[in-house]
Structures are given as C-alpha cells and as structure tokens.
Design a protein around this motif. Structure first.
Motif, short mmCIF file in Angstrom:
data_model
loop_
_atom_site.label_atom_id
_atom_site.label_comp_id
_atom_site.label_asym_id
_atom_site.label_seq_id
_atom_site.Cartn_x
_atom_site.Cartn_y
_atom_site.Cartn_z
N ILE B 295 0.85 -1.20 0.00
CA ILE B 295 0.00 0.00 0.00
C ILE B 295 0.88 1.25 0.00
O ILE B 295 0.65 2.20 -0.75
CB ILE B 295 -0.93 -0.01 1.23
CG1 ILE B 295 -1.97 -1.12 1.09
CG2 ILE B 295 -1.62 1.33 1.40
CD1 ILE B 295 -2.86 -1.29 2.31
N SER B 296 1.92 1.22 0.84
CA SER B 296 2.77 2.41 0.97
C SER B 296 3.54 2.71 -0.30
O SER B 296 3.85 3.85 -0.59
CB SER B 296 3.77 2.21 2.11
OG SER B 296 3.10 1.81 3.26
N ALA B 297 3.86 1.64 -1.04
CA ALA B 297 4.60 1.87 -2.28
C ALA B 297 3.69 2.41 -3.37
O ALA B 297 4.15 3.07 -4.30
CB ALA B 297 5.24 0.56 -2.74
N LEU B 298 2.40 2.14 -3.25
CA LEU B 298 1.49 2.52 -4.34
C LEU B 298 0.65 3.75 -4.05
O LEU B 298 0.20 4.43 -4.96
CB LEU B 298 0.55 1.34 -4.65
CG LEU B 298 1.21 0.08 -5.19
CD1 LEU B 298 0.17 -1.00 -5.40
CD2 LEU B 298 1.92 0.36 -6.49
N VAL B 299 0.40 4.02 -2.79
CA VAL B 299 -0.57 5.07 -2.47
C VAL B 299 0.05 6.12 -1.54
O VAL B 299 0.61 5.78 -0.51
CB VAL B 299 -1.83 4.47 -1.80
CG1 VAL B 299 -2.90 5.53 -1.67
CG2 VAL B 299 -2.35 3.30 -2.59
#
Lengths: 277, 583
Positions: B295-299
């Motif tokens: 999630i952190s890498a994408l959003v």
C-alpha cells in the motif's frame, strides 16, 4: 502673438478651436479612460453581434438591456473577463436552475471563441469592468533556475511564492492542491485541475459566484501569474508518493485503509485460518 | 566431582544436598546452546510454558495480531525516521529538491520531513509505511475490540485485559495525533491549532492549560520538541508496556475459543505455539508487513509537500484529522453553537468542549466499565472461556451495534464537507441529517439488531428441531406439497444448542423475615429491571426432549404441529438474586 491676435476673428478660427478642443478631449480620454474598457480594438459590428447573441441566449435571465432580473444579476460593469470566464468554461448559459453554475466539458461549451469575445465586447460596452487578461500574465512560468527579464527571483522561487500566495488566499476553499472544497448550502469551490490559465486569471479578477474578487491591488498581475504557475507546476509534477487518492486529505486515506487495507488483511487472515483445517 | 563435594567428616549432614544436586542434574534434559542459556537464565521453564501453549485457530483471532504487527512496524520504521527528523521549530530556508517550495522559509521540522521524503534514499517509502501502519494499527485495534465485545470474550477472567485493551486503544489515538502533528506542515499545524482551541474551551483554566502546553502563545517553538518526546519516548513506552501485559494475560488466561463439539470451558482445542503458531504468526507478520509495504509503495499518504509549511494564517479546505480522530472532529461539527454562552464573566464553550475534551474520556470509560456492568446485571461470577455467538446474546449485540452506530455517525460527520462536494449535496442538510441520526440511529440500530439476533436464534432452533431445508419439494399422493428437511449431524447441532439462555432475574424478597424493607432492595430492583432488559426476549435452545418430540412428529418434514412457543422449555429457571447473594 500679435499675428495670432490679429487673426482671432478669422472665419477658420472657430473651426480650428473646435478641432483642438476635440483633439485634447479625445486624447485625454484615450489616455485617462480605464484600460479594461477597450478590451481590444472592438468594432461596432462586434458589439452589435455580441448584442444579438446576448438577446438570443442571455436576455431571458439578465434582461434585454443586461440590467438584471429576478433570475439573473445585472451585467453592467462586470467586464469582459466575467463573460469570457462564465461562457468560456460552459457555466453560462445556465443549463437549468441550480445552486451553482457548473463547469462543462469543452465539447459542451455552446459558443466559439469569436462569439464569446463578441458577447464580452457587448457586456464591456455597457460599463467598465475587468477585461480579458493580457497573455503576458497568463503564460505559465516554467520551472528552472533562470530568471526572466525584470524579475529578481528565479522561476522556481516565483513558483514557490505563488504557492505561498495560494495557500494564504485560496487553499481555504479550493484545498491545498486545488482539488476543491465544500461551501455552505450545496455551493462549492470547484477543482482547479485542468482549468486554463486565462480562466483562472479571469476568475480572480471577476470573482464568479461565491468567490471574492482579487483585483490588482490585492494580488498584482505578476503574483496572479505565479499562483497560476504554482498550480500548473503541482499538476505537472510526478506523484512521488504514488496514487494521490484525489488529494483530498486524510478522509480519503481513512476510507482507503478501511476498504482496501482491512479487506486485504482480513482476506489474508481468513486464508491463513483456513490452512489449519 | 568438585572439591566442594569431596567427602568430609560431617557428610551425614549434607546427604540431602547431594541428592538435590543430583536430581537437578538429572532433570536437565537440555543440551547445547539451550542448556547453556537455561543454566544461566532459567528461561527453559518460561519458554516451555509459552511454546507449549495451545491456541485455537480462527481468522477473527488474528485481528489482534494485525494490530500487534502494525505496531511493531511503526516502531521499526519510526526508529528509521528519528535518524533524520529534526524536532525543531527554528526557521530555515528550504533549498532541497522539491521545486515548488524552494526559497520558502520553513521550520526545521518541516525541512527535515521534506528531506526524508525527497532527498533520503527510501525515506518516503519508510515515511509512508510508518503512516499507513499507524492507520492500520488503529483500524485493527477497533476491529479486534469489536470481535472481543461481540463474542463476550471480555467476561471473567478477562475484564482487566479488556480495560488494558481500551487504554491501549485510546493511547493509540493520542500517539497517532502526536505523530500527525510533528512534521509542521499546514495540516498538522492546523490540527495543533484546533487542539489549542480545545484546551481553551475548558472553562476558566483553558487559557492557562494552553499556555502551559505550548510554553506560551500558540504556536511558539516549544510544542514540536515536546510532542516529539511524547511521540517517540513516552507514549511508545506506555504502549509497549501495556501491550506486553495484554499479551502476557492472554497467555495466562489461555485463549478463548468458539463453541463446538469437544470444546469446553476447561480446554483449548488448537495447535501448540511451537511449531505451528511460531510459523503461522511469524508468517502473518510478514504478510501484514508486505500488505502495508505494498500500500505504501502505491498510495500516497499525508503529502506534506503539497500541504506546504505551517503558517497560522492559511488553512486548507478538507482539513481533517486522521481517521481515528475523525469521530471527535465529527462531534465538533455536530454540536450546536448555542452551547456557547457567557456567565460570571467567563465564556463557556460547551459546543467545543463536549466533543473535544469530554467525548474521548467518557467514551473510553463506558467501554472500560462495560464488562463489570454486564457481570453485575447478570450476576454471573463464573469464568467463561467459550465464546458467545453474537446472536445468542441479542441485547449485548444490540448495545454494541448501537455504540458502533453512534461512532460511525460521528465518523461520517467529520467528512461532511467532502460528502457534500462529492455527492452534490448541501453541507447544511448533511449536518442536520447527522444531528438527527446521532439521536435516532443508535436506538434504531439496537432494535433492529436485537430483532435480527432473535430471528437468527429462532431459525437455529427451527433448524435443530426440523433439520436443514433441502430445497427438495415432495408431492404426496393426496396432493400435499412438503419440503424435505435433512437432519443435522450431531456436530452441527451441538453448535446450535450449546449456549445458555438465561432468564431475567426475579426479585424474591424485598423485605426480610420481620417485614422490614431490605436496604438493598432499590439496587436490586434496578438490577432486576436491567436483567429484564437483557433477557426478557429469549429464544431458548431446544431441549433433548423437545428434539425427541420433534422427531416423532411424523417422520421428518411432515410437520403438522404449530410453531414452538418462543418461551417454551429452555433451561430451568435461574436462581433468584436472593439465592445468588447467599451463595
């Protein structure tokens, strides 16, 4: 002197005096009159065409002389900028009674540029108001370390200053990234993404709907240009953190973590729980 | 043999010593490193207690694990962030890589957060993992809390652990808010400005409290270093301490389990920690870390570069706290303005204070007290290691859903501006709607939930007595149609009939033998009334004789008898309060 005095009763004197008087008045008018009023070299034909378009499309609400009715405000003195903004973004003519006129997609805009500028010329002829901005101020400042002629700051610093001006004057309604925000009773500050620099500038000088007017005394034309350039720079930058979730702040993040984060994790937990059986 | 154990003239006196030595040596089966460690730490006993511990398997038991792991992720990533974050409000001119802020005077805290985001390798990812993990932490705590509540896992002997959990949940919110306020961006500064307003809403002493916390007028330079100490030192220490106690108590109490054949109040059916749960729980840690990292890498989360540096004059539309504070923000948006008035020369801002200062402590007190309240009402002093199915305690489930509704209404109210703009509604209408729902919603939710639970219980009862509906329609020679019911297996049936169905308490003796009114009668009347509230509507599980009778009612499926009366049968009437007290 004597020669002049001797000819003061000359039959041509009166004609000459009138000519001089007209020249002085005309010259002084041309020099002193508000610049906004003469948007461009407007011919009488353009104004007439604008008036016809006005009567056909706008008069039912704004009145046949644009004096305003119960359904629409007076347009005397709103200036060409207001017309160019409202009609050019598709807000006017209003599709139907609504709390607030909405921006339309480009293909839904009812008039071409020439027609819009005719109407703008007609409305501008009714009374002085802000004119369509000079393209000098609607040119987006490109990021870089170079300085433009007559500027103390580098382009990057000017964009950053535009950001500061934006945060102080605009972000409370339009949100930090220009994503828009709610106002009272269904009104709203629209998103600024995809708005042309010219329309942004016109909105600032004409103050459409709930928006306050930011005239040249509040925010100078250079500063307006910087604000516009900041917004464009934000639009054009890479989203370093990934998806922006609409740049709406913590609400969309909270929604994301509940809908996606929790669902994913519970999905994994159920899968892992099943592994035992 | 060591010298000390060499033969001596008075050996008879030491005969016992040697025997003890010998026994100790023999009872040490551990060799190698484990033995070496145990000789020095005595850890083997504790380790064997922990490693042999049996845990039941169910996905809902992993919700607490999600909270635990996301907390660990926060600790790990937080340590990384402290290497670069500068908790200082001193002004510096930003000259890092983010162009739209170059040349702007910002605080050192904000500058260092921008550096973490743009100029330190992996910094932005770690920052985003830290923030997303914090959001997941709070989500998981709440969902875990819901699981514990609705299954009745807070009952004796776990009340203390429920209280610890409630405190953890509240501290997690405070910890989150402290972190949210650190980077000194426009949003966090606005949050602090709001917090300052909350403090000032405390009658009379408010302004003193604010000056005390901020070390002078807002914003000052003191708050960021102070919050930093609270965020990285004080609260994490308390959180980790309470969390350790929470986990130790779980080991001590043994884990609860869902009812089923072979699962009793005295056993735990599942797998031992070693090797099963070491692998499963360890694996789950990596799954949680993986999901959060993905999630952190994408959003994006909290794009502080977009918010800009804090400055008391601007504010952005959509200034909201992180979701876990949302309910308090929503309360502020719903409280009417007329609650502010002036009296005795002081301004009383109850429109702010109720939502900002009182709501959280009151809410968590109610949550913490609930197990004791329910235990008092039911008079139940037994230990419970088997969980309730939520439907089998309709009133508790109803109360829980009502409380959730209250929370959710407040939570949604905090996003009223974004709902207005995205759904093309008026913010005023939405606020009115939420003001109405905060009063109407919870009772309605209670009633609906309770009715649903009772219906589900009736359906269970029907299923036990007449079997599962097969969907096969049978036509008889005389033209009747009947649906064929398939009998349940005993295993299936057990789950549906194992629960208790207490009857409301009845007051037997309001006066003592001499006709004098009992001094505790009023309290007991209240208790009886509450017990009535909890248990008056009950669907008793079928008794064996009822089951027998149902089976004899014409061979399965040919049922002609009337539907069972709800109150029929069930457990024998419970002892009265009087009897309870005497025990």
């Amino acid at each position: 002197m004597n020669a002049l005095a001797a000819r003061r009763r000359h039959p041509a004197a009166i004609a000459l005096l009138i000519l001089v008087g007209l020249l002085v008045t005309g010259g002084a008018y041309a020099f002193l009159a508000p610049k906004e009023a003469n948007a461009s070299a407007v011919s009488a034909d353009t104004v007439a065409e604008g008036k016809n378009l006005f009567l056909a499309n706008c008069a039912s609400c704004h009145g046949t002389n644009a004096q305003g009715t119960a359904s629409g405000p007076s347009l005397v003195g709103v200036g060409a900028a207001a017309v160019d903004f409202q009609v050019g973004t598709g807000r006017m003519p209003l599709a139907g009674p609504n709390i607030q006129a909405q921006r339309q997609d480009v293909d839904k805009i009812k008039f071409d540029d020439q027609q819009i500028s005719s109407m703008a010329a007609y409305v501008a002829s009714l009374g002085a108001g802000p004119s369509v901005p000079d393209s000098q101020y609607t040119t987006v400042i490109q990021p870089g370390d170079q300085k433009e002629a007559g500027q103390d700051l580098t382009n990057n610093q000017r964009i950053a200053r535009g950001g500061e001006i934006f945060r102080v004057n605009c972000a409370m309604c339009h949100n930090f990234a220009g994503a828009g925000g709610a106002l009272t009773r269904g009104k709203y500050a629209p998103s600024l993404t995809g708005v042309t620099p010219k329309h942004m500038y016109e909105a600032m000088v004409s103050g459409p709907q709930s928006m306050p007017v930011f005239n040249d005394q509040n925010i100078s034309p250079e500063s307006k240009q910087e604000v516009i350039s900041y917004l464009k720079a934000v639009d054009n930058q890479t989203n370093v953190g990934g998806l922006t979730l609409g740049n709406l702040g913590p609400v969309s993040e909270g929604m994301f973590v509940w809908l996606f984060g929790l669902t994913l994790l519970i999905g994994c937990a159920v899968w892992l729980g099943k592994k035992a059986a | 043999m060591s010298t000390i154990n060499a033969d001596r003239p008075a050996d008879a006196l030491r005969a016992g010593d040697r025997q003890a030595d010998q026994e100790r040596a023999e009872s040490k089966p551990l060799g190698g490193i484990a033995g070496w460690l145990d000789d020095r730490t005595g850890a083997a006993k504790g380790m064997s207690f922990v490693l042999k511990k049996v845990f039941p398997d169910h996905w809902s038991f992993m919700l607490g694990e999600i909270a635990m792991y996301s907390m660990i992720i926060c600790l790990l990533t937080g340590a990384f962030l402290t290497f670069w974050f500068v908790p200082s409000a001193s002004p510096v001119v930003y000259d890092g890589s983010y162009i739209p802020l170059q040349g702007v005077t910002v605080s050192d805290a904000y500058r260092s957060t921008l550096d973490i985001s743009f100029d330190i390798r992996g910094g932005l990812l770690i920052r985003q993992i830290h923030h997303w993990a914090a959001l997941v932490f709070c989500v998981a705590i709440l969902v875990h809390m819901g699981r514990v509540f609705f299954t009745g896992a807070f009952r004796k002997p776990r009340e203390i652990n429920w209280v610890i959990g409630s405190i953890l949940s509240m501290l997690a919110i405070v910890e989150g808010f402290a972190g949210y306020s650190l980077p000194d961006d426009l949003l966090s500064g606005t949050g602090l400005r709001a917090a300052e307003g909350f403090m000032r809403s405390i009658p009379i002493i408010g302004s003193y409290v604010s000056y005390f916390v901020f070390g002078g007028a807002f914003p000052g330079e003191a708050i960021i270093p102070r919050l930093y100490a609270v965020h990285v030192l004080l609260l994490p220490a308390i959180l980790v301490g309470l969390f350790t106690a929470h986990i130790l108590l779980v080991f001590l109490h043994k884990h609860t389990q869902y009812p089923g054949p072979g699962k009793t109040n005295n056993n735990v059916v599942g797998f031992p920690m070693m090797p099963v749960y070491i692998a499963k729980a360890g694996g789950f840690f990596f799954i949680v870390f993986g999901v959060i990292a993905l999630i952190s890498a994408l959003v994006t989360i909290n794009p502080i570069w977009g918010y800009g540096p804090y400055d008391p004059s601007p504010v952005t539309a959509g200034s909201q706290p992180d979701w876990y504070m949302g309910f308090a923000d929503g309360a502020l948006r719903l409280l009417p303005g007329f609650l502010e008035f002036t009296a005795f020369g002081y301004t009383f801002s109850f429109n702010v204070m109720i939502g900002a200062i009182l709501l959280i402590p009151i809410m968590y007190t109610l949550i913490g007290v609930y197990p004791f309240f329910e235990a008092w009402v039911t008079g139940d002093k037994r230990e419970h290691h088997l969980l309730d199915r939520p439907r089998n305690n309709p009133t508790r489930t109803g109360i829980g859903v009502a409380a959730m509704t209250f929370y959710i209404v407040l939570f949604f109210a905090s996003g009223n501006d974004l709902m207005a703009i995205k759904l093309h509604l008026s913010i005023n209408d939405l606020t009115r709607l939420f003001q109405l729902l905060i009063f109407v919603g919870p009772p309605l939710a209670f009633w609906i939930t309770k009715r649903i639970c009772l219906s589900l219980q009736r359906a269970d009862r029907q299923k036990v007595l007449h079997g599962r509906e097969t969907g096969v329609i049978w036509r008889y020679p005389d033209g009747r149609f009947e649906e064929i019911h398939a009998p349940l297996t005993p295993q299936e049936r057990w789950v549906l009939v194992q629960h208790e169905s207490p009857e409301p308490l009845v007051i037997t003796a309001e006066t003592d033998a001499n006709g004098v009114e009992s001094p505790i009668a009023r309290k007991e009347r209240l208790r009886a009334k509450l017990s009535h509230f909890y248990f008056k509507d009950r669907v008793a599980p079928p008794t064996p004789s009822e089951l027998e009778a149902a089976h004899h009612h014409g061979d399965h499926g040919v049922e002609t008898h009337e539907p069972e009366a709800i109150e029929a049968g069930g457990a024998p009437a419970r002892e009265t309060i009087k009897a309870d007290r005497q025990n």
